[in-house]
Design a protein around this motif. Structure first.
Motif, PDB file in Angstrom:
ATOM      1  N   TRP A  90       0.827  -1.203   0.000  1.00  0.00           N
ATOM      2  CA  TRP A  90       0.000   0.000   0.000  1.00  0.00           C
ATOM      3  C   TRP A  90       0.864   1.257   0.000  1.00  0.00           C
ATOM      4  N   PHE A  91       1.939   1.262   0.803  1.00  0.00           N
ATOM      5  CA  PHE A  91       2.809   2.428   0.867  1.00  0.00           C
ATOM      6  C   PHE A  91       3.476   2.693  -0.480  1.00  0.00           C
ATOM      7  N   GLY A  92       3.621   1.645  -1.292  1.00  0.00           N
ATOM      8  CA  GLY A  92       4.168   1.837  -2.632  1.00  0.00           C
ATOM      9  C   GLY A  92       3.308   2.778  -3.458  1.00  0.00           C
ATOM     10  N   TYR A  93       2.000   2.773  -3.179  1.00  0.00           N
ATOM     11  CA  TYR A  93       1.093   3.713  -3.852  1.00  0.00           C
ATOM     12  C   TYR A  93       1.011   5.028  -3.073  1.00  0.00           C
ATOM     13  N   GLU A  94       0.832   4.906  -1.782  1.00  0.00           N
ATOM     14  CA  GLU A  94       0.602   6.087  -0.962  1.00  0.00           C
ATOM     15  C   GLU A  94       1.785   7.047  -0.997  1.00  0.00           C
ATOM     16  N   MET A  95       3.001   6.502  -1.021  1.00  0.00           N
ATOM     17  CA  MET A  95       4.182   7.356  -0.952  1.00  0.00           C
ATOM     18  C   MET A  95       4.694   7.775  -2.325  1.00  0.00           C
ATOM     19  N   LEU A  97       3.310   9.630  -5.420  1.00  0.00           N
ATOM     20  CA  LEU A  97       2.181  10.355  -6.007  1.00  0.00           C
ATOM     21  C   LEU A  97       2.075  10.109  -7.509  1.00  0.00           C
ATOM     22  N   VAL A  98       3.216   9.956  -8.167  1.00  0.00           N
ATOM     23  CA  VAL A  98       3.207   9.724  -9.609  1.00  0.00           C
ATOM     24  C   VAL A  98       2.571   8.369  -9.922  1.00  0.00           C
ATOM     25  N   THR A  99       2.970   7.343  -9.182  1.00  0.00           N
ATOM     26  CA  THR A  99       2.381   6.009  -9.383  1.00  0.00           C
ATOM     27  C   THR A  99       0.900   6.023  -9.062  1.00  0.00           C
ATOM     28  N   LEU A 100       0.552   6.732  -8.016  1.00  0.00           N
ATOM     29  CA  LEU A 100      -0.844   6.782  -7.604  1.00  0.00           C
ATOM     30  C   LEU A 100      -1.738   7.345  -8.702  1.00  0.00           C
ATOM     31  N   LEU A 101      -1.233   8.301  -9.449  1.00  0.00           N
ATOM     32  CA  LEU A 101      -2.052   8.911 -10.498  1.00  0.00           C
ATOM     33  C   LEU A 101      -2.262   7.964 -11.683  1.00  0.00           C
ATOM     34  N   ASP A 102      -1.458   6.897 -11.773  1.00  0.00           N
ATOM     35  CA  ASP A 102      -1.729   5.868 -12.774  1.00  0.00           C
ATOM     36  C   ASP A 102      -2.901   4.990 -12.368  1.00  0.00           C
ATOM     37  N   PHE A 103      -3.112   4.883 -11.047  1.00  0.00           N
ATOM     38  CA  PHE A 103      -4.183   4.031 -10.515  1.00  0.00           C
ATOM     39  C   PHE A 103      -4.965   4.823  -9.468  1.00  0.00           C
ATOM     40  N   PRO A 104      -5.644   5.870  -9.885  1.00  0.00           N
ATOM     41  CA  PRO A 104      -6.299   6.785  -8.939  1.00  0.00           C
ATOM     42  C   PRO A 104      -7.368   6.144  -8.073  1.00  0.00           C
ATOM     43  N   LEU A 216      -4.924  13.723  -2.705  1.00  0.00           N
ATOM     44  CA  LEU A 216      -3.596  13.149  -2.497  1.00  0.00           C
ATOM     45  C   LEU A 216      -3.427  12.741  -1.039  1.00  0.00           C
ATOM     46  N   PRO A 217      -2.814  11.599  -0.786  1.00  0.00           N
ATOM     47  CA  PRO A 217      -2.551  11.183   0.604  1.00  0.00           C
ATOM     48  C   PRO A 217      -1.746  12.243   1.343  1.00  0.00           C
ATOM     49  N   SER A 218      -2.075  12.439   2.600  1.00  0.00           N
ATOM     50  CA  SER A 218      -1.466  13.529   3.362  1.00  0.00           C
ATOM     51  C   SER A 218       0.034  13.353   3.588  1.00  0.00           C
ATOM     52  N   ALA A 219       0.479  12.111   3.829  1.00  0.00           N
ATOM     53  CA  ALA A 219       1.900  11.900   4.160  1.00  0.00           C
ATOM     54  C   ALA A 219       2.828  12.287   3.009  1.00  0.00           C
ATOM     55  N   PRO A 220       2.652  11.742   1.799  1.00  0.00           N
ATOM     56  CA  PRO A 220       3.567  12.135   0.723  1.00  0.00           C
ATOM     57  C   PRO A 220       3.375  13.582   0.287  1.00  0.00           C
ATOM     58  N   ARG A 221       2.151  14.086   0.423  1.00  0.00           N
ATOM     59  CA  ARG A 221       1.917  15.491   0.061  1.00  0.00           C
ATOM     60  C   ARG A 221       2.697  16.409   1.000  1.00  0.00           C
ATOM     61  N   ALA A 222       2.631  16.110   2.299  1.00  0.00           N
ATOM     62  CA  ALA A 222       3.361  16.921   3.272  1.00  0.00           C
ATOM     63  C   ALA A 222       4.869  16.792   3.061  1.00  0.00           C
ATOM     64  N   GLN A 223       5.313  15.594   2.722  1.00  0.00           N
ATOM     65  CA  GLN A 223       6.740  15.395   2.480  1.00  0.00           C
ATOM     66  C   GLN A 223       7.224  16.213   1.293  1.00  0.00           C
ATOM     67  N   LEU A 224       6.438  16.204   0.215  1.00  0.00           N
ATOM     68  CA  LEU A 224       6.809  16.974  -0.970  1.00  0.00           C
ATOM     69  C   LEU A 224       6.793  18.467  -0.667  1.00  0.00           C
ATOM     70  N   GLU A 225       5.804  18.908   0.077  1.00  0.00           N
ATOM     71  CA  GLU A 225       5.705  20.335   0.420  1.00  0.00           C
ATOM     72  C   GLU A 225       6.902  20.765   1.264  1.00  0.00           C
ATOM     73  N   ARG A 226       7.361  19.903   2.170  1.00  0.00           N
ATOM     74  CA  ARG A 226       8.535  20.243   2.986  1.00  0.00           C
ATOM     75  C   ARG A 226       9.784  20.347   2.104  1.00  0.00           C
ATOM     76  N   ARG A 227       9.904  19.428   1.147  1.00  0.00           N
ATOM     77  CA  ARG A 227      11.056  19.465   0.256  1.00  0.00           C
ATOM     78  C   ARG A 227      11.096  20.749  -0.555  1.00  0.00           C
ATOM     79  N   ILE A 228       9.928  21.136  -1.072  1.00  0.00           N
ATOM     80  CA  ILE A 228       9.859  22.359  -1.876  1.00  0.00           C
ATOM     81  C   ILE A 228      10.115  23.588  -1.002  1.00  0.00           C
ATOM     82  N   ALA A 229       9.512  23.586   0.176  1.00  0.00           N
ATOM     83  CA  ALA A 229       9.706  24.729   1.083  1.00  0.00           C
ATOM     84  C   ALA A 229      11.163  24.845   1.488  1.00  0.00           C
ATOM     85  N   GLY A 230      11.813  23.707   1.737  1.00  0.00           N
ATOM     86  CA  GLY A 230      13.220  23.723   2.098  1.00  0.00           C
ATOM     87  C   GLY A 230      14.102  24.287   0.996  1.00  0.00           C
TER      88      GLY A 230
END
Length: 234
Positions: A90-95, A97-104, A216-230
């Motif tokens: 499951w985390f393979g999809y949740e984490m 985002l690109v893969t998740l959009l193939d199987f929304p 979008l799942p909250s965990a990978p979204r928050a992770q991406l936002e932190r990376r961009i903010a950093g």
């Protein structure tokens, strides 16, 4: 008791003539004493046998208990491992985002199969023991957790199979275009080679395209936002 017998025999040695008077009674008494001694010896042997048998049974019961507990630990470990493996899938999809959009469908809570999967996951997570050792000896808890994990794994298999079969078929052509564009933009947003402004702009545009389609799942979204903010902060 043996001392009493010796004294009695000594008495007879000095009063042998009494044998002729009380011979029958004395013989019966001696036989009774001998029989009593024999019964006492047999009872001692029986008590000893019972004690030894009890010790053997206790040792056998302890050994069986240790075997049963070891079997339970192996079974619990297998259940926890199945839980972990399903989580990893499951985390393979949740984490990603690109893969998740193939199987929304995997996060589309309008889909009954997706809802069923997330309900099963929540129940398995709730029943998972913090310490597997605490579940040893609790047969009811083991059965409940095993069934919850199996339901979770099956629900994931069914949901994933359907998501892969349908891919983006549940969306209109216009919505599919938005999903494809959002996927490209998310790749750019995650590209460390891009500038901070490019990544920020790509992420904002991707979120706009996905608005109303999928969450979008909250965990990978928050992770991406932190990376961009950093990167922007740097």
């Amino acid at each position: 008791m043996m001392k009493s017998v010796d004294q009695f025999l000594e008495f007879l040695s000095h009063s042998w003539w009494l044998i002729f008077v009380f011979g029958g009674s004395i013989g019966g008494a001696l036989k009774a004493i001998a029989a009593a001694n024999q019964r006492r010896a047999e009872r001692r042997q029986e008590r000893y046998r019972l004690k030894q048998q009890t010790k053997v049974e206790i040792a056998r019961a302890k050994a069986q208990t240790r075997v049963d507990e070891q079997t339970q630990r192996r079974d619990i470990a297998k259940i926890v491992d199945e839980h972990d493996q399903t989580d990893a899938r499951w985390f393979g999809y949740e984490m990603s985002l690109v893969t998740l959009l193939d199987f929304p469908m995997m996060t589309d809570m309008r889909e009954p199969l997706t809802v069923e999967f997330h309900k099963a996951k929540r129940r398995a997570d709730l029943l998972r023991p913090a310490d597997p050792e605490s579940m040893v000896g609790n047969h009811e808890a083991q059965v409940e957790y095993r069934e919850a994990v199996h339901d979770y794994a099956i629900a994931f298999d069914v949901g994933e199979a359907e998501a892969k079969r349908r891919r983006r078929d549940g969306f209109t052509p216009r919505e599919q275009e938005r999903l494809a564009r959002a996927q490209r933009l998310l790749r750019l947003a995650m590209d460390d080679a891009a500038t901070a402004e490019e990544r920020q702009s790509a992420y904002v545009r991707a979120r706009k395209d996905l608005d109303g389609l999928i969450v979008l799942p909250s965990a990978p979204r928050a992770q991406l936002e932190r990376r961009i903010a950093g990167q922007i902060g740097a």
